[in-house]
Design a protein around this motif. Structure first.
Motif, short mmCIF file in Angstrom:
data_model
loop_
_atom_site.label_atom_id
_atom_site.label_comp_id
_atom_site.label_asym_id
_atom_site.label_seq_id
_atom_site.Cartn_x
_atom_site.Cartn_y
_atom_site.Cartn_z
N LEU A 80 0.81 -1.21 0.00
CA LEU A 80 0.00 0.00 0.00
C LEU A 80 0.85 1.26 0.00
CD1 LEU A 80 -2.74 -1.21 2.46
CD2 LEU A 80 -3.14 -0.41 0.12
N LYS A 81 0.34 2.26 -0.69
CA LYS A 81 0.99 3.56 -0.79
C LYS A 81 0.07 4.64 -0.23
CE LYS A 81 3.27 2.07 -5.08
NZ LYS A 81 4.59 1.86 -4.48
N LEU A 82 0.68 5.76 0.10
CA LEU A 82 -0.13 6.85 0.66
C LEU A 82 -1.28 7.22 -0.27
CD1 LEU A 82 2.72 9.18 2.02
CD2 LEU A 82 1.27 7.62 3.34
N GLU A 83 -1.02 7.18 -1.56
CA GLU A 83 -2.04 7.58 -2.52
C GLU A 83 -3.19 6.58 -2.67
OE1 GLU A 83 1.26 7.36 -3.00
OE2 GLU A 83 1.73 6.56 -5.01
N ASP A 84 -3.08 5.46 -1.99
CA ASP A 84 -4.21 4.51 -1.97
C ASP A 84 -5.27 4.93 -0.95
OD1 ASP A 84 -1.82 1.85 -2.39
OD2 ASP A 84 -3.06 2.81 -3.92
N THR A 85 -4.98 5.91 -0.14
CA THR A 85 -5.96 6.41 0.81
C THR A 85 -7.19 6.92 0.08
OG1 THR A 85 -4.30 7.01 2.46
CG2 THR A 85 -6.41 8.14 2.58
N ALA A 86 -8.36 6.36 0.43
CA ALA A 86 -9.60 6.70 -0.27
C ALA A 86 -10.75 5.97 0.40
CB ALA A 86 -9.52 6.30 -1.73
N VAL A 87 -11.95 6.34 -0.01
CA VAL A 87 -13.12 5.52 0.31
C VAL A 87 -13.29 4.53 -0.84
CG1 VAL A 87 -15.59 5.48 0.76
CG2 VAL A 87 -14.21 7.38 1.60
N TYR A 88 -13.38 3.27 -0.49
CA TYR A 88 -13.51 2.21 -1.48
C TYR A 88 -14.95 1.71 -1.52
CZ TYR A 88 -8.49 2.06 -2.15
OH TYR A 88 -7.20 2.40 -2.47
N TYR A 89 -15.47 1.59 -2.74
CA TYR A 89 -16.85 1.19 -2.95
C TYR A 89 -16.91 -0.10 -3.75
CZ TYR A 89 -17.95 6.04 -1.71
OH TYR A 89 -18.08 7.24 -1.06
N CYS A 90 -17.81 -0.94 -3.35
CA CYS A 90 -18.16 -2.13 -4.11
C CYS A 90 -19.35 -1.76 -5.01
CB CYS A 90 -18.53 -3.24 -3.13
SG CYS A 90 -19.17 -4.75 -3.85
N ALA A 91 -19.38 -2.30 -6.23
CA ALA A 91 -20.45 -1.98 -7.14
C ALA A 91 -20.77 -3.18 -8.03
CB ALA A 91 -20.07 -0.78 -8.01
N ALA A 92 -21.98 -3.17 -8.58
CA ALA A 92 -22.43 -4.28 -9.42
C ALA A 92 -23.16 -3.74 -10.64
CB ALA A 92 -23.37 -5.20 -8.62
N ARG A 93 -23.00 -4.46 -11.75
CA ARG A 93 -23.75 -4.12 -12.96
C ARG A 93 -24.05 -5.39 -13.75
NH1 ARG A 93 -20.60 -4.27 -17.67
NH2 ARG A 93 -18.33 -4.13 -17.35
N GLY A 94 -25.17 -5.35 -14.48
CA GLY A 94 -25.44 -6.44 -15.39
C GLY A 94 -24.41 -6.45 -16.50
N VAL A 95 -24.13 -7.59 -17.04
CA VAL A 95 -23.06 -7.72 -18.02
C VAL A 95 -23.34 -6.89 -19.27
CG1 VAL A 95 -24.01 -9.78 -19.10
CG2 VAL A 95 -21.54 -9.39 -19.16
N GLU A 96 -24.62 -6.64 -19.53
CA GLU A 96 -24.97 -5.87 -20.73
C GLU A 96 -25.04 -4.38 -20.47
OE1 GLU A 96 -26.86 -7.69 -18.89
OE2 GLU A 96 -28.72 -6.60 -18.46
#
Length: 113
Positions: A80-96
């Motif tokens: 990990l690097k300092l620039e990896d600091t963030a809010v991380y979100y999980c997301a989903a989408r249909g393949v199409e």
């Protein structure tokens, strides 16, 4: 549909964290899953995504993986690097779908030296 992230927190530079996302209310195995991150004042950016038929996908220091039997998606972050600091979100989408349809609430990752 519910996406719930966990595993964020504080890490030191060079360390590792593993984020998890539990999905419910959707046919998980058919959906493309992604991890995004966002820092204040910046656009949300895609970190990695994984299609339904893949087990994992690697780019550089990060690996996304999924377990269709458990409706889970993971993000392993190494060196990990300092620039990896963030809010991380999980997301989903249909393949199409071109855009992500469902989002988690986010989990904070803070990397310090």
């Amino acid at each position: 549909v519910q996406l719930v992230e966990s595993g964020g927190g504080l890490a030191q530079t060079g360390g590792s964290l593993r984020l998890s996302c539990a999905a419910s209310g959707l046919p998980f195995s058919t959906y493309v899953m992604g991890w995004f991150r966002q820092t204040p004042g910046k656009e949300r950016e895609l970190v990695l995504e994984i299609h339904s038929s893949f087990v994992d996908s690697v780019t550089g220091r990060f690996t996304i993986s999924r377990d269709n039997a458990k409706n889970m998606v993971y993000l392993q972050m190494n060196n990990l690097k300092l620039e990896d600091t963030a809010v991380y979100y999980c997301a989903a989408r249909g393949v199409e779908k071109a855009s992500y349809e469902y989002w988690g609430q986010g989990t904070q990752v803070t990397v310090s030296s």
